[in-house]
Every structure is written in C-alpha cells, then in structure tokens.
Design a protein around this motif. Structure first.
Motif, PDB file in Angstrom:
ATOM      1  N   ASN A   1       1.042  -1.151  -0.210  1.00  0.00           N
ATOM      2  CA  ASN A   1      -0.377   0.173  -0.101  1.00  0.00           C
ATOM      3  C   ASN A   1       0.735   1.264   0.242  1.00  0.00           C
ATOM      4  OD1 ASN A   1      -2.804  -0.463  -0.135  1.00  0.00           O
ATOM      5  ND2 ASN A   1      -2.837  -0.902   2.068  1.00  0.00           N
ATOM      6  N   ASP A   2       1.279   1.867  -1.585  1.00  0.00           N
ATOM      7  CA  ASP A   2       1.824   3.064  -1.293  1.00  0.00           C
ATOM      8  C   ASP A   2       1.082   4.470  -1.423  1.00  0.00           C
ATOM      9  OD1 ASP A   2       4.128   1.558  -1.750  1.00  0.00           O
ATOM     10  OD2 ASP A   2       4.328   2.169  -3.703  1.00  0.00           O
ATOM     11  N   ARG A   3       1.778   5.393  -0.647  1.00  0.00           N
ATOM     12  CA  ARG A   3       0.529   6.253  -0.350  1.00  0.00           C
ATOM     13  C   ARG A   3       1.293   7.485  -1.969  1.00  0.00           C
ATOM     14  NH1 ARG A   3       3.841   6.222   3.450  1.00  0.00           N
ATOM     15  NH2 ARG A   3       5.585   8.425   3.217  1.00  0.00           N
ATOM     16  N   ASP A   4      -0.553   7.355  -1.917  1.00  0.00           N
ATOM     17  CA  ASP A   4      -0.252   8.550  -3.584  1.00  0.00           C
ATOM     18  C   ASP A   4       0.026  10.170  -3.209  1.00  0.00           C
ATOM     19  OD1 ASP A   4      -1.526   9.305  -5.574  1.00  0.00           O
ATOM     20  OD2 ASP A   4      -2.750   8.666  -5.875  1.00  0.00           O
ATOM     21  N   GLU A   5       1.112  10.162  -3.325  1.00  0.00           N
ATOM     22  CA  GLU A   5       1.696  11.374  -3.056  1.00  0.00           C
ATOM     23  C   GLU A   5       1.451  12.383  -4.634  1.00  0.00           C
ATOM     24  OE1 GLU A   5       6.025  11.193  -1.613  1.00  0.00           O
ATOM     25  OE2 GLU A   5       5.386  10.543   0.234  1.00  0.00           O
ATOM     26  N   THR A   6       0.505  12.229  -5.976  1.00  0.00           N
ATOM     27  CA  THR A   6       0.156  12.638  -6.141  1.00  0.00           C
ATOM     28  C   THR A   6      -0.795  14.070  -6.270  1.00  0.00           C
ATOM     29  OG1 THR A   6      -1.723  11.383  -6.648  1.00  0.00           O
ATOM     30  CG2 THR A   6      -0.075  11.382  -8.513  1.00  0.00           C
ATOM     31  N   GLU A   7      -1.169  13.501  -4.960  1.00  0.00           N
ATOM     32  CA  GLU A   7      -2.441  14.463  -3.766  1.00  0.00           C
ATOM     33  C   GLU A   7      -1.547  15.513  -3.277  1.00  0.00           C
ATOM     34  OE1 GLU A   7      -5.800  15.649  -2.425  1.00  0.00           O
ATOM     35  OE2 GLU A   7      -6.102  13.935  -4.136  1.00  0.00           O
ATOM     36  N   PRO A   8      -2.075  17.085  -3.868  1.00  0.00           N
ATOM     37  CA  PRO A   8      -0.598  17.859  -2.881  1.00  0.00           C
ATOM     38  C   PRO A   8       0.030  17.425  -0.924  1.00  0.00           C
ATOM     39  CG  PRO A   8      -1.428  18.975  -4.040  1.00  0.00           C
ATOM     40  CD  PRO A   8      -2.402  17.381  -4.003  1.00  0.00           C
ATOM     41  N   TRP A   9      -1.125  17.267  -0.449  1.00  0.00           N
ATOM     42  CA  TRP A   9      -1.220  17.276   0.967  1.00  0.00           C
ATOM     43  C   TRP A   9      -0.195  15.945   1.165  1.00  0.00           C
ATOM     44  CZ3 TRP A   9      -2.640  13.556   4.308  1.00  0.00           C
ATOM     45  CH2 TRP A   9      -4.058  12.896   3.688  1.00  0.00           C
ATOM     46  N   MET A  10      -0.776  15.344   0.836  1.00  0.00           N
ATOM     47  CA  MET A  10       0.383  13.351   0.736  1.00  0.00           C
ATOM     48  C   MET A  10       1.823  14.177   0.343  1.00  0.00           C
ATOM     49  SD  MET A  10      -1.588  11.150   1.840  1.00  0.00           S
ATOM     50  CE  MET A  10      -0.958   9.367   1.163  1.00  0.00           C
ATOM     51  N   ALA A  11       1.897  15.112  -1.063  1.00  0.00           N
ATOM     52  CA  ALA A  11       3.528  15.311  -1.150  1.00  0.00           C
ATOM     53  C   ALA A  11       4.129  16.059   0.234  1.00  0.00           C
ATOM     54  CB  ALA A  11       3.495  15.501  -2.328  1.00  0.00           C
ATOM     55  N   ALA A  12       3.533  16.876   0.324  1.00  0.00           N
ATOM     56  CA  ALA A  12       3.926  17.582   1.812  1.00  0.00           C
ATOM     57  C   ALA A  12       3.708  17.067   2.828  1.00  0.00           C
ATOM     58  CB  ALA A  12       2.602  18.681   2.196  1.00  0.00           C
ATOM     59  N   LEU A  13       3.286  15.546   2.891  1.00  0.00           N
ATOM     60  CA  LEU A  13       3.163  15.065   4.638  1.00  0.00           C
ATOM     61  C   LEU A  13       4.390  14.046   3.560  1.00  0.00           C
ATOM     62  CD1 LEU A  13       2.680  13.101   7.063  1.00  0.00           C
ATOM     63  CD2 LEU A  13       1.613  11.784   5.541  1.00  0.00           C
ATOM     64  N   GLY A  14       4.440  13.247   2.581  1.00  0.00           N
ATOM     65  CA  GLY A  14       5.895  12.683   2.138  1.00  0.00           C
ATOM     66  C   GLY A  14       7.463  13.819   2.994  1.00  0.00           C
ATOM     67  N   ALA A  15       7.369  14.750   2.277  1.00  0.00           N
ATOM     68  CA  ALA A  15       8.380  15.217   2.201  1.00  0.00           C
ATOM     69  C   ALA A  15       8.615  15.294   4.023  1.00  0.00           C
ATOM     70  CB  ALA A  15       8.142  17.027   1.986  1.00  0.00           C
ATOM     71  N   ILE A  16       7.914  15.362   4.481  1.00  0.00           N
ATOM     72  CA  ILE A  16       8.229  15.930   6.235  1.00  0.00           C
ATOM     73  C   ILE A  16       9.222  14.666   6.838  1.00  0.00           C
ATOM     74  CG2 ILE A  16       7.374  15.525   8.283  1.00  0.00           C
ATOM     75  CD1 ILE A  16       5.831  17.911   7.238  1.00  0.00           C
ATOM     76  N   MET A  17       8.089  13.477   6.387  1.00  0.00           N
ATOM     77  CA  MET A  17       8.536  12.443   7.020  1.00  0.00           C
ATOM     78  C   MET A  17      10.167  11.160   5.923  1.00  0.00           C
ATOM     79  SD  MET A  17       4.854  10.075   5.948  1.00  0.00           S
ATOM     80  CE  MET A  17       5.046   8.808   7.131  1.00  0.00           C
TER      81      MET A  17
END
Length: 317
Positions: free
Chosen positions: A204-220
C-alpha cells in the motif's frame, strides 16, 4: 583469553557435549538464537540511543560500516513490536478487490507471511479461507490475535517458516517482502507451497500526487528516504509475474495519520526528541493545510501495487 571468550567457550562445550551431527544441530540452533538475541540488544541500544554504531561495531569485533551494513535493516525490521498499537491503528486496510486478486479462487489454505497485526489476515479469514499467520514480533502477534479470530498465529520468519512442505495453496505477503532475505525466503516459500501454488505480494503506497500527501511525504522522508522495489525478482522457481495496481482511499482521522507515521520503522528507531519533533510537524501540517481544513475525517489516497506468481517447478529445489 578474555572472560567473555572463556564464557563463550564454556557455552559452546555445553551445547555440543553430545558431539556428532546432534551436537552440530544443537550448536546451529544455539547460534541462531544468539544472533536473534544480539539483534534485539542492538535494537534496544539504538532506540535509546545508548550506543553509537562505532561502539556497537567494536563490541562485535567489527567496524562501524560493517555493523551498520549487517544490522541496520534488521534493527528497523525488528522495531515494529515497540509500536504495535500505533501500527494497528494507523496502517491501512486492504480493499476487497485486492484480496480477491491476491488469492486464487481454487485456494483453500493460505499463509499470511510477515502478517504484522493482521491487516490482511482479517479479510482472508472473512473470505472463508483456512489462514495461518506467521509473524516474528511478539508484540505484533499479540495485536493480531486480539484483532482477528479464526487464524492460526505462529512465531516465525520468511527465512524459517514453521510449516511442513507443500502445506498451503497460497502465500500472501502484505507490505513486508522488502524486509525479507530473498535468497532464503524464496526457497522457503516454494517449499511450503503445493505444486502450482501461488505467491502474491502487495504494498500500500501513499499516493503523493495529492498535494497534501506530497507535503506529508516530504516531512516523513526528510531524514530517511525509503525506496521499496514493489516489483522484485522472484527467481526461476516461479513463473512469469502478473501485476496489478489499484488506486483507492481510506477514511481516517488525524490521529490515525499520526499513528501511521509513528509506526514507520525509521520513526520508531529515532531518538525520542527527533521523533517528537517529526510528529509535531505532521500534526501542524494536518491542522493547517488548506486541503484538510474543517475535515473530521480525511480521505487517505493509496495505490495498492500487487504481484502474483505461480510455483513453476517445486521439484527442482
């Protein structure tokens, strides 16, 4: 001879007192148990952290680089038991269509390998399958047993599966194959599968095409970027792979997102001040990002990446 060396020699003599093949088997089992204990101790030292990799390497008669190469992945893989509660609350489920794709209709008995807290075990049991869940972490097994009724829960690893030869129709691995040693896991999976049995992997990969998910991924990923091969080679024992991807969403709360982050191996292994700071940044993002404003529940976007192969020639192993 040092005191530690004398103690080790005494243990070796005691274990191998019978000599011969029996002594060799006993010694091999003792070495495996000691290696497990050493990994546990190293994990505890790093989570403190009360010892650097230089100090750990010196204690093991190795360099810093050698100790890091040997144990860094194992320490991360064995860290989940310390955050089993967060893992159970925060990790995503698996959509029914994915479960149906992973397990062939003809299958009756299934091994959920590296089962964690039972995120995939539950829908397998609900599908009416005979399910065995194998998981090395005691903390994760306890969560699994409490969350899922109807599955046989066993301690074990992908490299040493506690099942007889040709005993299951299918093996499924949910977001765990990247922790296994494939040189040992592939023949073990082939061993426990019936002729023509199926091995299925899913992430289950997070879909970082969603802007807030990309921001979350950048922090993580600021301190520990993790790249997982979701299409790994599985060797000549298995036929050609089939692939499937599914975009889907799961409704979650802000706290469940924080639990998801807290359950990542590299977050569990961080020193407490760094972990708290990272979780604080995530909480700030969830509270302030415009795409999430005013939402009680948040649609968490995922991509389920699946691989399915059939055992080609089990007699060749």
């Amino acid at each position: 001879m040092t005191e530690a060396a004398e103690a080790a020699e005494a243990v070796a003599r005691q274990v191998t007192e019978t000599g011969g093949l029996d002594g060799l088997r006993r010694l091999t089992a003792a070495i495996a148990a000691m290696e497990t204990s050493r990994t546990v101790i190293i994990g505890e030292l790093r989570r403190g952290p009360s010892a650097s990799w230089e100090e750990i390497g010196a204690a093991c008669g190795m360099t810093r680089q050698g100790a890091t190469r040997r144990w860094s992945r194992l320490v991360h893989a064995s860290s989940f038991g310390a955050a089993a509660d967060s893992y159970q609350r925060g990790r995503p489920e698996y959509p029914p269509s994915v479960v149906e794709w992973l397990v062939p209709r003809r299958a009756k008995s299934v091994l959920d390998l590296g089962a964690g807290t039972g995120k995939l075990t539950r829908p397998l049991v609900q599908a009416g399958l005979k399910v065995t869940a194998v998981e090395p972490s005691q903390g994760m097994r306890e969560q699994l047993a409490a969350a899922v009724a109807g599955a046989a829960v066993l301690a074990g690893t992908a490299e040493r599966i506690p099942l007889p030869d040709a005993s299951v129709d299918a093996v499924v691995v949910a977001h765990a194959w990247h922790w296994f040693d494939p040189a040992l896991a592939v023949p073990e999976v082939a061993r426990v599968l019936v002729p023509g049995g199926t091995l299925s992997l899913v992430w289950n990969d997070r879909d970082e095409t969603e802007p807030w998910m990309a921001a979350l991924g950048a922090i993580m990923h600021r301190q520990a970027a993790q790249v997982i091969d979701t299409s790994p080679p599985l060797g000549p024992s298995f036929g050609p792979p089939e692939r499937m991807e599914l975009r889907w969403q799961q409704l979650v709360t802000r706290q469940e997102i924080l639990d998801m982050v807290a359950s990542r191996s590299y977050v569990i292994s961080m020193p407490a001040p760094e972990r708290d700071a990272l979780l604080g940044e995530v909480a700030e993002l969830l509270g302030e990002h415009p795409d999430l404003s005013g939402r009680e529940e948040i649609a968490m976007p995922y991509i389920a990446r699946c691989t399915r192969v059939r055992l080609a020639d089990p007699g060749a192993l």
